[in-house]
Design a protein around this motif. Structure first.
Motif, PDB file in Angstrom:
ATOM      1  N   SER A  14      24.805  34.787  53.037  1.00 24.74           N
ATOM      2  CA  SER A  14      24.083  34.790  51.753  1.00 24.74           C
ATOM      3  C   SER A  14      22.653  35.191  52.076  1.00 24.74           C
ATOM      4  O   SER A  14      22.415  36.316  52.511  1.00 24.74           O
ATOM      5  CB  SER A  14      24.191  33.452  51.009  1.00 24.74           C
ATOM      6  N   ASP A  15      21.685  34.298  51.891  1.00 30.92           N
ATOM      7  CA  ASP A  15      20.295  34.711  52.106  1.00 30.92           C
ATOM      8  C   ASP A  15      19.605  34.000  53.268  1.00 30.92           C
ATOM      9  O   ASP A  15      18.389  33.982  53.348  1.00 30.92           O
ATOM     10  CB  ASP A  15      19.476  34.560  50.815  1.00 30.92           C
ATOM     11  N   GLY A  16      20.397  33.413  54.176  1.00 30.97           N
ATOM     12  CA  GLY A  16      19.812  32.869  55.399  1.00 30.97           C
ATOM     13  C   GLY A  16      19.641  33.974  56.422  1.00 30.97           C
ATOM     14  O   GLY A  16      20.052  35.121  56.199  1.00 30.97           O
ATOM     15  N   ASP A  39      26.687  28.609  51.553  1.00 31.91           N
ATOM     16  CA  ASP A  39      26.091  29.888  51.148  1.00 31.91           C
ATOM     17  C   ASP A  39      26.197  30.070  49.630  1.00 31.91           C
ATOM     18  O   ASP A  39      27.097  29.531  48.988  1.00 31.91           O
ATOM     19  CB  ASP A  39      26.799  31.040  51.872  1.00 31.91           C
ATOM     20  N   HIS A  40      25.285  30.870  49.085  1.00 35.03           N
ATOM     21  CA  HIS A  40      25.301  31.148  47.653  1.00 35.03           C
ATOM     22  C   HIS A  40      26.509  32.028  47.302  1.00 35.03           C
ATOM     23  O   HIS A  40      26.592  33.182  47.730  1.00 35.03           O
ATOM     24  CB  HIS A  40      24.051  31.932  47.228  1.00 35.03           C
ATOM     25  N   ASP A  41      27.426  31.491  46.518  1.00 31.89           N
ATOM     26  CA  ASP A  41      28.503  32.268  45.899  1.00 31.89           C
ATOM     27  C   ASP A  41      29.404  33.010  46.895  1.00 31.89           C
ATOM     28  O   ASP A  41      30.034  34.016  46.529  1.00 31.89           O
ATOM     29  CB  ASP A  41      27.910  33.274  44.874  1.00 31.89           C
ATOM     30  N   LEU A  99      28.199  39.814  39.065  1.00 33.26           N
ATOM     31  CA  LEU A  99      26.988  39.623  38.249  1.00 33.26           C
ATOM     32  C   LEU A  99      25.739  39.857  39.102  1.00 33.26           C
ATOM     33  O   LEU A  99      24.755  40.433  38.648  1.00 33.26           O
ATOM     34  CB  LEU A  99      26.955  38.214  37.656  1.00 33.26           C
ATOM     35  N   ARG A 100      25.796  39.415  40.354  1.00 26.48           N
ATOM     36  CA  ARG A 100      24.656  39.639  41.257  1.00 26.48           C
ATOM     37  C   ARG A 100      24.419  41.135  41.482  1.00 26.48           C
ATOM     38  O   ARG A 100      23.275  41.582  41.513  1.00 26.48           O
ATOM     39  CB  ARG A 100      24.913  38.953  42.610  1.00 26.48           C
ATOM     40  N   ASP A 101      25.499  41.890  41.658  1.00 22.23           N
ATOM     41  CA  ASP A 101      25.354  43.340  41.870  1.00 22.23           C
ATOM     42  C   ASP A 101      24.697  43.992  40.661  1.00 22.23           C
ATOM     43  O   ASP A 101      23.780  44.818  40.810  1.00 22.23           O
ATOM     44  CB  ASP A 101      26.724  43.990  42.109  1.00 22.23           C
ATOM     45  N   ALA A 102      25.158  43.614  39.467  1.00 19.56           N
ATOM     46  CA  ALA A 102      24.603  44.201  38.246  1.00 19.56           C
ATOM     47  C   ALA A 102      23.133  43.802  38.088  1.00 19.56           C
ATOM     48  O   ALA A 102      22.280  44.618  37.738  1.00 19.56           O
ATOM     49  CB  ALA A 102      25.416  43.754  37.033  1.00 19.56           C
ATOM     50  N   ARG A 103      22.829  42.531  38.376  1.00 17.72           N
ATOM     51  CA  ARG A 103      21.440  42.079  38.271  1.00 17.72           C
ATOM     52  C   ARG A 103      20.557  42.840  39.249  1.00 17.72           C
ATOM     53  O   ARG A 103      19.427  43.221  38.941  1.00 17.72           O
ATOM     54  CB  ARG A 103      21.341  40.571  38.541  1.00 17.72           C
ATOM     55  N   ALA A 104      21.075  43.074  40.464  1.00  7.79           N
ATOM     56  CA  ALA A 104      20.280  43.770  41.484  1.00  7.79           C
ATOM     57  C   ALA A 104      19.911  45.177  41.020  1.00  7.79           C
ATOM     58  O   ALA A 104      18.797  45.649  41.255  1.00  7.79           O
ATOM     59  CB  ALA A 104      21.044  43.813  42.806  1.00  7.79           C
ATOM     60  N   ILE A 132      23.993  39.955  47.112  1.00  5.80           N
ATOM     61  CA  ILE A 132      22.609  40.411  47.141  1.00  5.80           C
ATOM     62  C   ILE A 132      21.786  39.426  46.320  1.00  5.80           C
ATOM     63  O   ILE A 132      22.146  39.075  45.205  1.00  5.80           O
ATOM     64  CB  ILE A 132      22.488  41.874  46.676  1.00  5.80           C
ATOM     65  N   SER A 133      20.715  38.928  46.931  1.00  7.50           N
ATOM     66  CA  SER A 133      19.928  37.885  46.271  1.00  7.50           C
ATOM     67  C   SER A 133      18.473  38.300  46.179  1.00  7.50           C
ATOM     68  O   SER A 133      18.037  39.276  46.789  1.00  7.50           O
ATOM     69  CB  SER A 133      20.052  36.564  47.044  1.00  7.50           C
ATOM     70  N   ARG A 134      17.724  37.524  45.418  1.00 14.81           N
ATOM     71  CA  ARG A 134      16.287  37.797  45.316  1.00 14.81           C
ATOM     72  C   ARG A 134      15.621  37.713  46.680  1.00 14.81           C
ATOM     73  O   ARG A 134      14.627  38.394  46.937  1.00 14.81           O
ATOM     74  CB  ARG A 134      15.642  36.815  44.334  1.00 14.81           C
ATOM     75  N   THR A 135      16.173  36.878  47.556  1.00 16.94           N
ATOM     76  CA  THR A 135      15.592  36.750  48.902  1.00 16.94           C
ATOM     77  C   THR A 135      15.620  38.091  49.637  1.00 16.94           C
ATOM     78  O   THR A 135      14.692  38.425  50.373  1.00 16.94           O
ATOM     79  CB  THR A 135      16.357  35.684  49.713  1.00 16.94           C
ATOM     80  N   HIS A 136      16.696  38.882  49.429  1.00 11.86           N
ATOM     81  CA  HIS A 136      16.760  40.194  50.080  1.00 11.86           C
ATOM     82  C   HIS A 136      15.678  41.125  49.527  1.00 11.86           C
ATOM     83  O   HIS A 136      15.063  41.869  50.275  1.00 11.86           O
ATOM     84  CB  HIS A 136      18.154  40.814  49.908  1.00 11.86           C
ATOM     85  N   LEU A 150       7.060  36.048  52.262  1.00 14.91           N
ATOM     86  CA  LEU A 150       8.145  35.803  51.314  1.00 14.91           C
ATOM     87  C   LEU A 150       7.706  35.082  50.042  1.00 14.91           C
ATOM     88  O   LEU A 150       8.041  35.493  48.933  1.00 14.91           O
ATOM     89  CB  LEU A 150       9.215  34.971  52.035  1.00 14.91           C
ATOM     90  N   ARG A 151       6.962  34.013  50.217  1.00 12.85           N
ATOM     91  CA  ARG A 151       6.514  33.244  49.058  1.00 12.85           C
ATOM     92  C   ARG A 151       5.740  34.105  48.087  1.00 12.85           C
ATOM     93  O   ARG A 151       5.859  33.969  46.867  1.00 12.85           O
ATOM     94  CB  ARG A 151       5.582  32.111  49.508  1.00 12.85           C
ATOM     95  N   GLN A 152       4.910  34.969  48.653  1.00 18.74           N
ATOM     96  CA  GLN A 152       4.093  35.853  47.833  1.00 18.74           C
ATOM     97  C   GLN A 152       4.982  36.826  47.048  1.00 18.74           C
ATOM     98  O   GLN A 152       4.689  37.160  45.900  1.00 18.74           O
ATOM     99  CB  GLN A 152       3.101  36.608  48.732  1.00 18.74           C
ATOM    100  N   ALA A 153       6.084  37.261  47.661  1.00 20.92           N
ATOM    101  CA  ALA A 153       7.004  38.177  46.983  1.00 20.92           C
ATOM    102  C   ALA A 153       7.570  37.521  45.728  1.00 20.92           C
ATOM    103  O   ALA A 153       7.697  38.167  44.682  1.00 20.92           O
ATOM    104  CB  ALA A 153       8.130  38.590  47.929  1.00 20.92           C
ATOM    105  N   PHE A 154       7.906  36.241  45.829  1.00 20.51           N
ATOM    106  CA  PHE A 154       8.407  35.527  44.650  1.00 20.51           C
ATOM    107  C   PHE A 154       7.296  35.354  43.628  1.00 20.51           C
ATOM    108  O   PHE A 154       7.482  35.609  42.440  1.00 20.51           O
ATOM    109  CB  PHE A 154       8.991  34.169  45.058  1.00 20.51           C
ATOM    110  N   LYS A 155       6.152  34.920  44.111  1.00 19.83           N
ATOM    111  CA  LYS A 155       5.039  34.612  43.223  1.00 19.83           C
ATOM    112  C   LYS A 155       4.591  35.839  42.433  1.00 19.83           C
ATOM    113  O   LYS A 155       4.299  35.766  41.248  1.00 19.83           O
ATOM    114  CB  LYS A 155       3.872  34.107  44.078  1.00 19.83           C
ATOM    115  N   TYR A 249      18.347  24.705  54.668  1.00 16.51           N
ATOM    116  CA  TYR A 249      17.849  25.557  55.754  1.00 16.51           C
ATOM    117  C   TYR A 249      18.285  27.007  55.554  1.00 16.51           C
ATOM    118  O   TYR A 249      19.455  27.285  55.288  1.00 16.51           O
ATOM    119  CB  TYR A 249      18.417  25.021  57.065  1.00 16.51           C
ATOM    120  N   HIS A 250      17.323  27.941  55.662  1.00 16.27           N
ATOM    121  CA  HIS A 250      17.624  29.376  55.551  1.00 16.27           C
ATOM    122  C   HIS A 250      17.323  30.134  56.837  1.00 16.27           C
ATOM    123  O   HIS A 250      17.497  31.355  56.885  1.00 16.27           O
ATOM    124  CB  HIS A 250      16.819  30.007  54.407  1.00 16.27           C
ATOM    125  N   GLY A 251      16.843  29.440  57.866  1.00 20.71           N
ATOM    126  CA  GLY A 251      16.530  30.123  59.127  1.00 20.71           C
ATOM    127  C   GLY A 251      15.237  29.601  59.704  1.00 20.71           C
ATOM    128  O   GLY A 251      14.473  28.918  59.019  1.00 20.71           O
TER     129      GLY A 251
END
Ligand code: AMP
Ligand code: MN
Ligand code: MN
Ligand code: MN
Length: 278
Positions: A14-16, A39-41, A99-104, A132-136, A150-155, A249-251
């Motif tokens: 997933s996104d780890g 893992d997510h989904d 749904l994740r693919d379409a959202r991406a 595919i997640s927002r983390t990617h 990473l945090r800044q990318a979300f923010k 934990y993601h890494g």
């Protein structure tokens, strides 16, 4: 005193950032005796992790973290102790991945309009597994030099209300719970402290979740404060929920969340693992 369990972790599927083998070895090295990979989904990490866990003398609890929507909010529902081969569960997860693919695609288009080229291809190239997640996208934004971390990318780009954000209706919580239960697992609300819900709304979420067959909530979480530990231990007792504990934990680069260092419950709770043979 710290717990020797961790029931919420992610791999590269997933996104780890770690492979299943790396995650299991890191957990065992950190003193974790029972580990859930959630893992997510997607459940692809579980088969790969199982023989390594056996080697390390670590008990692996098969898990998943399902993306759900309740009252226009994204809520994460953990399934612990699932049979990953169950067809209703896998059909549900496959739908979420679509749904994740379409959202991406939508996210890539929105970011392009905002002057960020190639985000979809960049994020896809960083996804090692089938989701595919927002983390990617966040890792891509760092790598391409749009943000420092990473945090800044979300923010700046990926959080709700930001240019790359696409609102998405995931599974209903009743659906998520039913897939988990069909697969023999226990449904647990992940990090309830992270949803920006007040006491009344949380109460409604917990009522709905319990009515759907949900059995627990995370009390100890990497994204909870000490106050949250107390608050959700209290909620767990009030609603008759089992209490879970997981780092999320993601890494290793996410330095604020450590494996194998979860505190014990701050007040008496019935652990989600009370009847597991750990
Ligand atoms: P998605 O399920 O694709 O919408 O992505 C959600 C994931 O993004 C979560 O599971 C977290 O791992 C990550 N995430 C969400 N918010 C943040 C944040 N502010 N900083 C870092 N990671 C985040
Ligand atoms: Mn995540
Ligand atoms: Mn989550
Ligand atoms: Mn998680």
């Amino acid at each position: 005193m710290s717990l020797q369990y961790d029931f919420h972790t992610h791999t590269r599927y997933s996104d780890g950032t770690l492979s299943p083998a790396q995650l299991v070895r890191a957990a065992a090295g950190a003193g974790v005796r029972a580990l859930a990979i959630t893992d997510h989904d997607v459940t692809d990490a579980l088969a790969e992790a199982a023989p390594i866990a056996k080697d390390c003398g670590l008990q692996l609890v098969p898990g998943v973290e399902i993306s759900a929507t309740w009252s226009n909010k994204t809520i994460h529902v953990l399934g612990l102790g699932i049979d990953p081969a169950h067809s209703a569960l896998q059909a549900g997860l496959a739908r979420l991945r679509e749904l994740r693919d379409a959202r991406a695609e939508d996210m890539g288009a929105r970011l392009a309009k905002h002057g960020i080229a190639n985000a979809l291809a960049g994020a896809r190239a960083l996804a090692a597994g089938p989701i595919i997640s927002r983390t990617h996208f966040a890792h891509f934004l760092v790598k391409a030099g749009h943000v420092r971390e990473l945090r800044q990318a979300f923010k700046q780009f990926l959080a709700k209300g930001k240019p790359g954000y696409v609102s998405q209706a995931w599974a209903g919580i009743d659906e998520a719970v039913s897939w988990i239960r069909a697969a023999g697992g226990r449904a647990v609300i992940a990090h309830p402290g992270r949803y920006d819900l007040g006491t009344t709304a949380l109460g409604r979420l917990f009522e709905d979740f319990r009515a759907a067959g949900g059995e627990g909530i995370e009390v100890i979480s990497g994204s909870h404060s000490r106050d949250d530990y107390h608050r959700f231990a209290h909620f767990a007792r009030e609603f008759g929920f089992l209490a879970s504990a997981g780092s999320d934990y993601h890494g290793p680069e996410n330095v604020w969340l450590h494996l194998g260092q979860l505190p014990d419950f701050p007040s008496p709770c019935k652990p989600v693992w009370h009847d597991w043979n750990l």
